[in-house]
Every structure is written in structure tokens, then in C-alpha cells.
Design an enzyme around this catalytic site. Structure first.
Site, PDB file in Angstrom:
ATOM      1  N   SER A  82       0.830  -1.205   0.000  1.00 14.89           N
ATOM      2  CA  SER A  82       0.000   0.000   0.000  1.00 14.89           C
ATOM      3  C   SER A  82       0.863   1.253   0.000  1.00 14.89           C
ATOM      4  O   SER A  82       2.081   1.192   0.196  1.00 14.89           O
ATOM      5  CB  SER A  82      -0.894   0.014   1.246  1.00 14.89           C
ATOM      6  OG  SER A  82      -0.099   0.220   2.419  1.00 14.89           O
ATOM      7  N   LYS A  83       0.216   2.378  -0.214  1.00 16.15           N
ATOM      8  CA  LYS A  83       0.913   3.665  -0.179  1.00 16.15           C
ATOM      9  C   LYS A  83       1.547   3.876   1.192  1.00 16.15           C
ATOM     10  O   LYS A  83       2.652   4.411   1.309  1.00 16.15           O
ATOM     11  CB  LYS A  83      -0.071   4.785  -0.496  1.00 16.15           C
ATOM     12  CG  LYS A  83       0.534   6.169  -0.375  1.00 16.15           C
ATOM     13  CD  LYS A  83      -0.525   7.235  -0.480  1.00 16.15           C
ATOM     14  CE  LYS A  83      -0.013   8.566   0.022  1.00 16.15           C
ATOM     15  NZ  LYS A  83       0.344   8.568   1.435  1.00 16.15           N
TER      16      LYS A  83
END
Length: 499
Positions: free
Chosen positions: A259-260
Site C-alpha cells: 500500500s501507499k
């Protein structure tokens, strides 16, 4: 003829997982001499982000992923933006209504939220499906008069797919093989929303059919939607394309989807190019100094392998070698260090001239105007030591300016009580030399050291310190040749004063 599509939603920047999906579609299409299509799926206007569509197209162009049909390219199967295809979806929704494959549901969001809350209070989960739909406000239960009255009064409604009851759907995935689903475990998905726009499920099926898509290659998060999509093709009486669901890209720990937040916490980008959101800026691989070919090579190896030991592939080589049979089923762990390794491999393959063209702007920003031939030589000399163009400055700054200070740890290690006298003698050895080439200066210094029976390290370590300011850098005499006799003597005398 193979026809594939990449169909992102313009809801923000393109995650590297999305780039990999686009890449695998591109490689598959090119390998088979087929067509690559970009379709923007923007039917969810509540999540639309200004600038995201342009960002997606520009980022993929930087990656070297090109399209044959799309918003910019045009084509015979447009429009390629779903919000421009509203009338098309309405037409096909009528077909599903006539076939009784869908039904109108008039339940409000508040009513459904109440049902979910009630189920949760009992430790259950509410699902709009075969078991509950007979008791809800929809066209399966209401009379024609009641339905017409609701429509005449402007009551919002959605169209839900009528999932068959207790049916086993057997499907084949090009990566995962045979898969079975029981429809009793599935809900009646909304196909048309109250605003008259379709959901992903409806638009995706209609567009893929009308655009004559032969293979749908997408992330495994869409695997649970596969039975619905297959049943929609069946409801329309269409032949479904072949499906292939790609494995996840996992966190560096190997646990969970990348994920970011992982990038933020561990210090690496998760987007191909920089993304601006208000005043916030999110890093991109391009701005971090990665070559697009290195970035693409890295992504290709996440989930696919050639069946050989080869790791470095040009785009043409990837196209020639790619097949869905070599795509794995399990997730692939993202390794930030391996990504840097890929960039290094591409950097060292570049010529000094190619690297100089990239490094000269960095030097100019620092107010340094150096001859191109000199920069080429330095880049060729140092490229094995760096992974990024940005790292060249730390490895080469001493070629362009004298050290402002000395590494104290190396100073204590390299310099003894007699070092100043040895450096004075070194100045005496170098001063009369007219030929200040690397080979000639090295021969002169070695001859002196051997004749005087002085240990090599006693002189060469402080000599390096004088030139570089630290215990690093290429061959000492290569440095002296480049900076020249005058600068070499100047730096030696500066160290002598320091000592």
C-alpha cells in the site's frame, strides 16, 4: 486477433500494482501481435479526482506502455471514456430487464444501513441475496401498480442482478485453472445506480463485449466478481473472453498487499511518477531517479518469471518471452533494495556520454560548468559505484571543487606524526613532473617509495585524504590526472597546513 484493455478509474494516482496490470496486458498483446486499449472507467463520479486521468496516461507513457486505441489515440470502438457511454449502458440494461435477469430495488440507503446494523447486533452479516430479496422493497415483491407508482413519484431505484439460486458456476482462469463458485454465497450486485450510470460490473461487461476484448487480464482482487461477470455474459447470450487474475504485489514483509502507507513508512515510492494532491506531494519512481526501463523490468519480475536465470530484460525481450503460463498464482514480495539493484544494472549499461547528458544539469544547478568530455570520463569511471544519477555528486564532487573539510575518522587513521613531512616530500616529487598523466605520476611516486623503503599506505592514504577529503574515490592517480598538477599540489599543501 488478441485484444486486451487496461481500464483504470481516475480516482487518484496509479499504484504500481496497476502499472504492472497494464504492463502484463501490454506484453501479452505485443507478444501475440494484438491490440492494446486504454479505457477510462469513470462511472463512479463521487470518487472522480481532477487530473487523475491525465496522470494515468502520462505515467504509462513514461513507462513505455503504449496504446493502440484510447482517448488520445482514438479508434473504432469508442468512446473510450465510460461517462460518455451512458446511452449504451441504458440500452443494454433494458435487455436485462426484458430477460428478467435484473430487478428494480427501491430500498433506501438508510433502510439498508438499518438492516446491516440489526444483523451486526445479532452477530450476523446482512447480504442482499436470494435469501433476503423476497422480503425487501423491490420489483420481485411489488405489484406492477406499486412499481409504476414509485417510478411516477420519482422514487430512486437501482437495478440488481438476480443471482441464480444454489447453482455451481465452474469457470477457468488462465493462471489459476478451474475454479468453482456457489451462487448462494454471492449477493445480488447493483448493476445500474440511481443516477442512471452503471456500476463497474455492468459497464465492464458491456464495454468488453462491444470492444471485442478477447482476454481480461486483471488483479486477483477481481476474482470474487468472476462468477457474476460470467453469468452476465450468459444473460446477454454473449461469449465471454478468457480471464486471467494476476497475483498481488505484497509488502516487503511478505504479509498483505503493498500500500501507499508501506512506501511512506519504509521510504520508497508506490507511484510511477510524482503525484500532487493539494499541497501534498507523493514521490514517484521517475522523480526518485529511476530509469523507466529499470522500473518496468522490476515490475515484470513481480509475479512472472522466464523460467531461466535471466533477470535483465529489455521491453522487446520481455515481449518475446512473456506468457501467462509463467505468471504465478501466489503473491510476490516487493523488495525496495532489489528495485535499486535493477536501476544500477541499467545505469552501468549506459555509456559515459549518456550519463554525462543526465549529470551535467545536476552540475549546472550547483553552478559548475564542466567540459562534457571531462564529465563523460568521470561518469564512466564512477558508474559502477552508484545506483542513481543523483548519487554521482557525492562520488565525484572532489573532481570539481576541493574538499571543504576532512573526514575526521579517516584523518586520524591515515595521518601519523611523520605524515606532514611525507606529504612535503610528495610535493617535491610531483612538482618537477611535466607529464602529469596517471601512469607517469604513479611511476614517479612508486619509484620514490621503493627507493626510500616507505610503506605504500603511509603515503597513499593521506594523499587520498588531501585530494578527496575522505577515504573513498577511484584510483588516486586517475584523480590527479583529471584535476591536474596545480590543483593536486594545492590540495596537498592545504593538508600539510592542516597537519
Amino acid at each position: 486477433m488478441v485484444r486486451v484493455r487496461f481500464a483504470p478509474s481516475p480516482t487518484g494516482p496509479l499504484h504500481i500494482g496497476g502499472v504492472r496490470t497494464a504492463l502484463f496486458n501490454y506484453l501479452f498483446a505485443r507478444h501475440h501481435g494484438g491490440t492494446m486499449i486504454l479505457r477510462i472507467e469513470d462511472t463512479d463520479q463521487t470518487r472522480f479526482v481532477e487530473g487523475a486521468e491525465e496522470y494515468i496516461m502520462n505515467s504509462l507513457a513514461w513507462c513505455g506502455i503504449n496504446f493502440d486505441e484510447g482517448i488520445r489515440e482514438g479508434g473504432n470502438f469508442g468512446p473510450y471514456r465510460q461517462s460518455n457511454r451512458r446511452e449504451i449502458y441504458a440500452e443494454y440494461a433494458k435487455i436485462l430487464i426484458e430477460k428478467e435477469s435484473v430487478y428494480m430495488a427501491f430500498d433506501t440507503a438508510e433502510e439498508l444501513d438499518a438492516l446491516r446494523a440489526d444483523a451486526e447486533s445479532k452477530g450476523q452479516t446482512f447480504t442482499y441475496n436470494y435469501a433476503t430479496r423476497q422480503n425487501l422493497k423491490n420489483s420481485l415483491n411489488l405489484s406492477k401498480e406499486e412499481i409504476q407508482s414509485l417510478i411516477d413519484n420519482g422514487t430512486p431505484y437501482v437495478l440488481r442482478f438476480k443471482m441464480p439460486e444454489n447453482r455451481v458456476v465452474e469457470l477457468y482462469d488462465e493462471i489459476r485453472g478451474n475454479i468453482k463458485f456457489n451462487t448462494n454465497e454471492l449477493d445480488d450486485k447493483v448493476l445500474m445506480k440511481t443516477d442512471g450510470l452503471p456500476t463497474y460490473h455492468m459497464a465492464n461487461i458491456v464495454d468488453d463485449h462491444l470492444m471485442e476484448i478477447t482476454h481480461v487480464i486483471r488483479g486477483e482482487e477481481w476474482l470474487p466478481s468472476l462468477p457474476l461477470h460470467a453469468l452476465l455474459y450468459e444473460a446477454f447470450g454473449w461469449t465471454a473472453p478468457k480471464f486471467a487474475h494476476l497475483p498481488l504485489i505484497l509488502k516487503p514483509s511478505g504479509k498483505g498487499k503493498l500500500s501507499k502507507r508501506d512506501g511512506d513508512q519504509l521510504g520508497f515510492p508506490v507511484f510511477p511518477t510524482e503525484w500532487h494532491s493539494g499541497e501534498e506531494v507523493f514521490r514517484g519512481y521517475r522523480e526518485d531517479g529511476y530509469f523507466p526501463e529499470a522500473f518496468i523490468n522490476m515490475l515484470a519480475m513481480l509475479g512472472w518469471n522466464p523460467g531461466t536465470e535471466q533477470e535483465i530484460f529489455s521491453m522487446d525481450e520481455l515481449i518475446a518471452a512473456f506468457s501467462l503460463e509463467r505468471v504465478g498464482k501466489s503473491g510476490s514480495r516487493f523488495d525496495p533494495d532489489k528495485t535499486k539493484w535493477f536501476n544500477h544494472q541499467y545505469l552501468v549499461k549506459k555509456t559515459g556520454k549518456e550519463l554525462a547528458e543526465l549529470y551535467i544539469p545536476v552540475l549546472k544547478e550547483k553552478g559548475i560548468n564542466a567540459e562534457e568530455s571531462l564529465v563523460e570520463r568521470i561518469c564512466e569511471m564512477l558508474k559502477e559505484r552508484v545506483r542513481f544519477i543523483s548519487e554521482l555528486w557525492d562520488e565525484s564532487c572532489f573532481f570539481f571543487e576541493e574538499p571543504a573539510e576532512y573526514d575526521e575518522k579517516f584523518l586520524k587513521k591515515a595521518c601519523k606524526e611523520d605524515t606532514a613531512e611525507l606529504m612535503k616530500k610528495l610535493v617535491d616529487i610531483l612538482t618537477p613532473l611535466d607529464d602529469f598523466s596517471s601512469a607517469n605520476t604513479e611511476a614517479a611516486v612508486k619509484s620514490w617509495l621503493e627507493a626510500a623503503e616507505i610503506g605504500f599506505g603511509r603515503v597513499m592514504s593521506p594523499f587520498r585524504l588531501a585530494l578527496v577529503g575522505a577515504g573513498k574515490g577511484p584510483h588516486v592517480f586517475d584523480i590527479t590526472e583529471i584535476i591536474g598538477k596545480e590543483e593536486t599540489l594545492k590540495r596537498l599543501k592545504k593538508l600539510i597546513c592542516k597537519l
